[in-house]
Design an enzyme around this catalytic site. Structure first.
Site, short mmCIF file in Angstrom:
data_model
loop_
_atom_site.label_atom_id
_atom_site.label_comp_id
_atom_site.label_asym_id
_atom_site.label_seq_id
_atom_site.Cartn_x
_atom_site.Cartn_y
_atom_site.Cartn_z
CE LYS A 52 -3.89 -2.47 1.88
NZ LYS A 52 -4.58 -3.05 3.02
CD GLN A 96 -3.74 -4.75 6.12
OE1 GLN A 96 -3.53 -3.80 5.38
NE2 GLN A 96 -4.41 -5.82 5.72
CG ASP A 119 -10.27 -0.92 3.93
OD1 ASP A 119 -9.95 -1.23 2.76
OD2 ASP A 119 -9.61 -1.27 4.93
#
Ligand code: NAP
Length: 285
Positions: A52, A96, A119
Protein backbone atom coordinates in the site's frame (compact mmCIF):
# COMPACT_ATOMS: atom_id res chain seq x y z
CA UNK A 1 -9.06 -20.90 -24.51
CA UNK A 2 -10.13 -18.13 -22.14
CA UNK A 3 -8.80 -14.60 -22.31
CA UNK A 4 -6.64 -14.07 -19.22
CA UNK A 5 -7.78 -10.91 -17.43
CA UNK A 6 -4.59 -9.11 -16.53
CA UNK A 7 -4.97 -7.36 -13.18
CA UNK A 8 -1.37 -6.18 -13.17
CA UNK A 9 -1.62 -4.39 -16.53
CA UNK A 10 -5.05 -2.94 -15.69
CA UNK A 11 -3.70 -1.72 -12.34
CA UNK A 12 -0.65 -0.11 -13.95
CA UNK A 13 -2.89 1.71 -16.43
CA UNK A 14 -5.21 2.99 -13.70
CA UNK A 15 -2.34 4.06 -11.43
CA UNK A 16 -0.93 6.12 -14.30
CA UNK A 17 -4.33 7.80 -14.65
CA UNK A 18 -4.38 8.53 -10.91
CA UNK A 19 -0.88 10.03 -11.11
CA UNK A 20 -2.09 12.38 -13.86
CA UNK A 21 -5.13 13.37 -11.77
CA UNK A 22 -2.92 13.95 -8.75
CA UNK A 23 -0.82 16.44 -10.69
CA UNK A 24 -4.05 18.39 -11.42
CA UNK A 25 -4.96 18.21 -7.74
CA UNK A 26 -1.50 19.38 -6.72
CA UNK A 27 -1.98 22.47 -8.89
CA UNK A 28 -4.93 23.24 -6.61
CA UNK A 29 -2.74 22.72 -3.54
CA UNK A 30 -4.10 19.27 -2.65
CA UNK A 31 -2.11 16.02 -2.36
CA UNK A 32 -4.14 12.91 -1.54
CA UNK A 33 -2.99 11.61 1.84
CA UNK A 34 -3.42 8.11 3.22
CA UNK A 35 -2.68 6.97 6.77
CA UNK A 36 -2.17 3.23 7.18
CA UNK A 37 -2.26 1.74 10.66
CA UNK A 38 -0.99 -1.73 11.45
CA UNK A 39 -1.13 -3.31 14.88
CA UNK A 40 1.11 -6.29 15.61
CA UNK A 41 3.48 -8.38 13.54
CA UNK A 42 1.31 -10.53 11.25
CA UNK A 43 3.60 -11.17 8.23
CA UNK A 44 0.81 -11.18 5.60
CA UNK A 45 -0.48 -7.85 6.96
CA UNK A 46 3.06 -6.42 6.90
CA UNK A 47 3.32 -7.31 3.19
CA UNK A 48 -0.08 -5.77 2.40
CA UNK A 49 0.89 -2.55 4.21
CA UNK A 50 4.23 -2.38 2.39
CA UNK A 51 2.42 -2.76 -0.96
CA UNK A 52 0.00 0.00 0.00
CA UNK A 53 2.88 2.35 0.81
CA UNK A 54 4.51 1.47 -2.53
CA UNK A 55 1.27 2.21 -4.38
CA UNK A 56 1.04 5.61 -2.68
CA UNK A 57 4.52 6.51 -3.94
CA UNK A 58 3.66 5.27 -7.45
CA UNK A 59 0.50 7.41 -7.57
CA UNK A 60 2.13 10.53 -6.08
CA UNK A 61 0.19 10.44 -2.80
CA UNK A 62 1.33 11.46 0.65
CA UNK A 63 1.33 8.56 3.10
CA UNK A 64 1.92 7.96 6.76
CA UNK A 65 2.43 4.56 8.34
CA UNK A 66 1.72 3.79 11.98
CA UNK A 67 3.20 0.45 13.05
CA UNK A 68 1.85 -0.12 16.55
CA UNK A 69 2.89 -2.89 18.91
CA UNK A 70 0.65 -5.92 19.46
CA UNK A 71 -0.18 -4.77 23.00
CA UNK A 72 -1.64 -1.42 21.85
CA UNK A 73 -4.96 -0.88 23.62
CA UNK A 74 -8.23 -0.22 21.83
CA UNK A 75 -8.39 3.21 23.49
CA UNK A 76 -4.94 4.12 22.13
CA UNK A 77 -5.90 3.03 18.63
CA UNK A 78 -9.20 4.93 18.77
CA UNK A 79 -7.33 8.05 19.99
CA UNK A 80 -4.96 7.84 16.99
CA UNK A 81 -7.91 7.48 14.58
CA UNK A 82 -9.60 10.47 16.19
CA UNK A 83 -6.46 12.53 15.65
CA UNK A 84 -6.20 11.46 12.01
CA UNK A 85 -9.92 12.19 11.48
CA UNK A 86 -9.16 15.80 12.39
CA UNK A 87 -6.15 16.32 10.10
CA UNK A 88 -6.80 17.95 6.72
CA UNK A 89 -3.77 16.44 4.97
CA UNK A 90 -4.99 12.92 5.73
CA UNK A 91 -7.86 12.08 3.36
CA UNK A 92 -8.02 8.35 3.95
CA UNK A 93 -7.48 6.16 7.01
CA UNK A 94 -6.92 2.45 6.67
CA UNK A 95 -6.58 0.11 9.61
CA UNK A 96 -5.11 -3.19 8.45
CA UNK A 97 -7.28 -6.13 9.52
CA UNK A 98 -7.26 -8.50 11.30
CA UNK A 99 -6.56 -6.73 14.59
CA UNK A 100 -5.29 -8.43 17.76
CA UNK A 101 -8.13 -10.17 19.62
CA UNK A 102 -8.33 -7.62 22.45
CA UNK A 103 -9.35 -4.85 19.99
CA UNK A 104 -12.93 -4.79 18.69
CA UNK A 105 -12.85 -4.41 14.89
CA UNK A 106 -16.35 -2.99 14.85
CA UNK A 107 -15.43 -0.16 17.26
CA UNK A 108 -12.41 0.66 15.10
CA UNK A 109 -14.33 0.62 11.82
CA UNK A 110 -17.01 2.89 13.27
CA UNK A 111 -14.39 5.31 14.64
CA UNK A 112 -13.08 6.20 11.16
CA UNK A 113 -14.88 9.22 9.73
CA UNK A 114 -17.11 7.93 6.90
CA UNK A 115 -15.55 10.42 4.45
CA UNK A 116 -12.07 9.05 5.29
CA UNK A 117 -13.18 5.41 5.27
CA UNK A 118 -11.33 4.36 2.12
CA UNK A 119 -11.95 0.66 2.85
CA UNK A 120 -15.71 1.40 2.81
CA UNK A 121 -16.36 -0.78 5.84
CA UNK A 122 -18.15 1.87 7.98
CA UNK A 123 -21.88 1.04 8.25
CA UNK A 124 -22.72 4.42 6.68
CA UNK A 125 -20.72 3.52 3.57
CA UNK A 126 -22.11 -0.02 3.57
CA UNK A 127 -25.58 1.57 3.46
CA UNK A 128 -24.57 3.75 0.52
CA UNK A 129 -23.45 0.64 -1.37
CA UNK A 130 -26.91 -0.81 -0.82
CA UNK A 131 -28.71 2.29 -2.13
CA UNK A 132 -26.25 2.87 -4.96
CA UNK A 133 -25.23 6.46 -4.07
CA UNK A 134 -21.75 5.49 -2.99
CA UNK A 135 -18.42 7.31 -3.25
CA UNK A 136 -16.31 4.50 -1.82
CA UNK A 137 -16.59 0.82 -2.63
CA UNK A 138 -14.75 -1.97 -0.77
CA UNK A 139 -11.53 -2.43 -2.69
CA UNK A 140 -11.76 -6.07 -3.75
CA UNK A 141 -15.29 -6.01 -5.22
CA UNK A 142 -14.43 -2.66 -6.82
CA UNK A 143 -11.42 -4.36 -8.42
CA UNK A 144 -13.66 -7.10 -9.79
CA UNK A 145 -15.99 -4.54 -11.38
CA UNK A 146 -13.10 -2.55 -12.82
CA UNK A 147 -11.66 -5.69 -14.45
CA UNK A 148 -15.05 -6.46 -16.03
CA UNK A 149 -15.13 -2.89 -17.35
CA UNK A 150 -11.59 -3.13 -18.70
CA UNK A 151 -12.53 -6.22 -20.72
CA UNK A 152 -15.84 -4.71 -21.94
CA UNK A 153 -17.92 -7.26 -20.08
CA UNK A 154 -21.30 -5.69 -19.41
CA UNK A 155 -23.13 -7.51 -16.59
CA UNK A 156 -26.53 -6.27 -17.84
CA UNK A 157 -28.98 -9.14 -18.08
CA UNK A 158 -26.31 -11.69 -17.25
CA UNK A 159 -26.67 -14.31 -14.57
CA UNK A 160 -24.00 -13.66 -11.94
CA UNK A 161 -23.25 -16.23 -9.26
CA UNK A 162 -21.03 -15.34 -6.31
CA UNK A 163 -19.67 -18.04 -4.06
CA UNK A 164 -19.10 -16.42 -0.65
CA UNK A 165 -21.14 -13.95 1.39
CA UNK A 166 -18.51 -12.10 3.45
CA UNK A 167 -19.02 -8.42 4.27
CA UNK A 168 -15.79 -7.47 2.52
CA UNK A 169 -16.15 -9.43 -0.72
CA UNK A 170 -19.25 -11.53 -1.42
CA UNK A 171 -22.04 -9.20 -0.26
CA UNK A 172 -20.70 -5.95 -1.73
CA UNK A 173 -19.77 -7.75 -4.98
CA UNK A 174 -23.40 -8.89 -5.20
CA UNK A 175 -24.65 -5.31 -4.74
CA UNK A 176 -22.28 -3.90 -7.35
CA UNK A 177 -23.26 -6.54 -9.91
CA UNK A 178 -26.92 -5.84 -9.14
CA UNK A 179 -26.37 -2.10 -9.70
CA UNK A 180 -24.89 -3.07 -13.08
CA UNK A 181 -28.10 -4.96 -13.90
CA UNK A 182 -26.93 -8.53 -13.47
CA UNK A 183 -29.29 -11.13 -12.02
CA UNK A 184 -27.40 -12.13 -8.92
CA UNK A 185 -27.29 -15.29 -6.83
CA UNK A 186 -25.15 -15.46 -3.69
CA UNK A 187 -24.01 -18.91 -2.55
CA UNK A 188 -22.40 -19.98 0.72
CA UNK A 189 -21.52 -23.04 2.77
CA UNK A 190 -25.18 -24.00 3.27
CA UNK A 191 -26.12 -23.71 -0.41
CA UNK A 192 -27.58 -26.90 -1.85
CA UNK A 193 -26.62 -28.07 -5.36
CA UNK A 194 -23.83 -25.53 -5.54
CA UNK A 195 -22.31 -26.96 -8.74
CA UNK A 196 -25.67 -26.80 -10.56
CA UNK A 197 -26.18 -23.14 -9.55
CA UNK A 198 -22.63 -22.25 -10.59
CA UNK A 199 -23.20 -23.88 -13.98
CA UNK A 200 -25.97 -21.33 -14.62
CA UNK A 201 -23.52 -18.44 -14.22
CA UNK A 202 -22.49 -16.19 -17.09
CA UNK A 203 -20.25 -14.48 -14.53
CA UNK A 204 -18.93 -16.67 -11.74
CA UNK A 205 -17.16 -14.99 -8.82
CA UNK A 206 -15.32 -17.26 -6.39
CA UNK A 207 -14.64 -15.71 -2.95
CA UNK A 208 -14.46 -18.74 -0.70
CA UNK A 209 -10.93 -19.07 0.66
CA UNK A 210 -10.58 -22.74 -0.38
CA UNK A 211 -7.75 -23.83 -2.63
CA UNK A 212 -8.86 -24.62 -6.22
CA UNK A 213 -12.43 -25.32 -5.06
CA UNK A 214 -14.11 -24.44 -8.36
CA UNK A 215 -13.67 -27.21 -10.89
CA UNK A 216 -14.74 -27.84 -14.48
CA UNK A 217 -18.10 -29.36 -13.53
CA UNK A 218 -19.09 -26.02 -11.91
CA UNK A 219 -18.48 -23.81 -14.93
CA UNK A 220 -20.74 -23.15 -17.91
CA UNK A 221 -18.87 -23.12 -21.24
CA UNK A 222 -18.14 -19.50 -22.13
CA UNK A 223 -18.56 -18.17 -18.59
CA UNK A 224 -16.49 -15.30 -17.19
CA UNK A 225 -14.66 -16.67 -14.14
CA UNK A 226 -13.38 -14.23 -11.52
CA UNK A 227 -11.17 -15.72 -8.85
CA UNK A 228 -10.89 -13.65 -5.67
CA UNK A 229 -9.28 -16.37 -3.56
CA UNK A 230 -5.74 -16.20 -2.22
CA UNK A 231 -4.48 -19.54 -0.97
CA UNK A 232 -1.14 -21.34 -0.78
CA UNK A 233 -0.82 -24.80 -2.26
CA UNK A 234 1.34 -27.64 -0.88
CA UNK A 235 4.42 -26.14 -2.59
CA UNK A 236 3.72 -22.79 -0.97
CA UNK A 237 2.67 -21.18 -4.27
CA UNK A 238 -0.17 -18.65 -4.44
CA UNK A 239 -3.29 -20.14 -5.97
CA UNK A 240 -6.93 -19.12 -6.15
CA UNK A 241 -10.30 -20.60 -5.31
CA UNK A 242 -10.59 -21.78 -8.92
CA UNK A 243 -8.73 -24.72 -10.39
CA UNK A 244 -7.32 -22.59 -13.20
CA UNK A 245 -5.90 -25.38 -15.38
CA UNK A 246 -9.14 -27.34 -15.16
CA UNK A 247 -11.30 -24.40 -16.24
CA UNK A 248 -9.17 -22.23 -18.53
CA UNK A 249 -10.24 -23.86 -21.81
CA UNK A 250 -13.91 -23.76 -20.82
CA UNK A 251 -14.27 -20.14 -19.71
CA UNK A 252 -14.36 -17.15 -22.06
CA UNK A 253 -12.47 -14.92 -19.60
CA UNK A 254 -10.64 -15.83 -16.42
CA UNK A 255 -8.55 -14.04 -13.79
CA UNK A 256 -5.27 -15.69 -12.79
CA UNK A 257 -3.93 -15.97 -9.24
CA UNK A 258 -1.59 -14.25 -8.73
CA UNK A 259 -1.97 -11.29 -11.10
CA UNK A 260 -5.75 -11.01 -11.35
CA UNK A 261 -7.98 -9.49 -8.67
CA UNK A 262 -5.11 -9.14 -6.15
CA UNK A 263 -3.30 -6.18 -7.76
CA UNK A 264 -6.64 -4.49 -8.43
CA UNK A 265 -7.51 -4.38 -4.74
CA UNK A 266 -4.74 -1.94 -3.80
CA UNK A 267 -5.37 0.09 -6.93
CA UNK A 268 -8.97 0.54 -5.84
CA UNK A 269 -7.71 1.74 -2.46
CA UNK A 270 -5.81 4.39 -4.40
CA UNK A 271 -9.01 5.27 -6.25
CA UNK A 272 -10.96 5.63 -3.02
CA UNK A 273 -8.21 7.84 -1.53
CA UNK A 274 -8.24 10.08 -4.61
CA UNK A 275 -12.04 10.36 -4.35
CA UNK A 276 -11.75 11.14 -0.64
CA UNK A 277 -9.30 13.96 -1.37
CA UNK A 278 -11.63 15.40 -4.03
CA UNK A 279 -14.74 15.17 -1.83
CA UNK A 280 -13.03 16.70 1.20
CA UNK A 281 -11.73 19.61 -0.88
CA UNK A 282 -14.86 20.12 -3.01
CA UNK A 283 -12.97 19.40 -6.22
CA UNK A 284 -14.41 17.68 -9.28
CA UNK A 285 -11.80 16.27 -11.65
P1 NAP B 1 -14.58 -15.43 4.35
O1 NAP B 1 -15.00 -14.27 5.17
O2 NAP B 1 -13.93 -16.60 5.02
O3 NAP B 1 -15.86 -15.97 3.54
C1 NAP B 1 -15.82 -17.14 2.81
C2 NAP B 1 -17.19 -17.42 2.24
O4 NAP B 1 -17.12 -18.64 1.52
C3 NAP B 1 -18.27 -17.59 3.32
O5 NAP B 1 -19.42 -16.87 2.95
C4 NAP B 1 -18.52 -19.10 3.33
O6 NAP B 1 -19.85 -19.46 3.60
C5 NAP B 1 -18.19 -19.47 1.90
N1 NAP B 1 -17.81 -20.88 1.83
C6 NAP B 1 -16.89 -21.53 2.57
N2 NAP B 1 -16.87 -22.83 2.25
C7 NAP B 1 -17.80 -22.99 1.29
C8 NAP B 1 -18.26 -24.14 0.57
N3 NAP B 1 -17.74 -25.35 0.77
N4 NAP B 1 -19.23 -23.95 -0.34
C9 NAP B 1 -19.75 -22.74 -0.54
N5 NAP B 1 -19.37 -21.62 0.11
C10 NAP B 1 -18.40 -21.77 1.03
O7 NAP B 1 -13.58 -15.00 3.19
P2 NAP B 1 -13.38 -13.59 2.43
O8 NAP B 1 -12.76 -12.62 3.34
O9 NAP B 1 -14.60 -13.23 1.69
O10 NAP B 1 -12.26 -14.04 1.38
C11 NAP B 1 -12.49 -15.04 0.42
C12 NAP B 1 -11.19 -15.34 -0.32
O11 NAP B 1 -10.78 -14.17 -0.98
C13 NAP B 1 -10.02 -15.72 0.59
O12 NAP B 1 -9.18 -16.62 -0.12
C14 NAP B 1 -9.29 -14.42 0.78
O13 NAP B 1 -7.90 -14.60 1.05
C15 NAP B 1 -9.48 -13.80 -0.56
N6 NAP B 1 -9.40 -12.33 -0.59
C16 NAP B 1 -8.68 -11.80 -1.58
C17 NAP B 1 -8.57 -10.45 -1.69
C18 NAP B 1 -7.80 -9.89 -2.82
O14 NAP B 1 -7.31 -8.79 -2.75
N7 NAP B 1 -7.69 -10.62 -3.94
C19 NAP B 1 -9.17 -9.60 -0.76
C20 NAP B 1 -9.95 -10.18 0.25
C21 NAP B 1 -10.06 -11.56 0.33
P3 NAP B 1 -20.54 -19.19 5.04
O15 NAP B 1 -20.85 -17.73 5.07
O16 NAP B 1 -21.76 -20.03 5.01
O17 NAP B 1 -19.53 -19.59 6.08
Amino acid sequence: MAVIMDGKATSAKLRKEFLEKVSLLKEKGVTPGLAVIIVGEDPASQTYVKNKEKACVECGYYSEKYALPEETSEAELLALIEKLNGRDEINGILVQLPLPKHICEDHVIRAIHPLKDVDAFHPENVGHIMTGDFAFVPCTPAGVMELLKEYDIDPTGKRAVIIGRSNIVGKPAAMLLLHENATVTVCHSRTKDLAAICREADILVAAIGKLEFVTRDMVKPGAVVIDVGINRNAEGKLRGDVNFDDVVDLASYITPVPGGVGPMTITMLMQNTLRAACIQNNITL
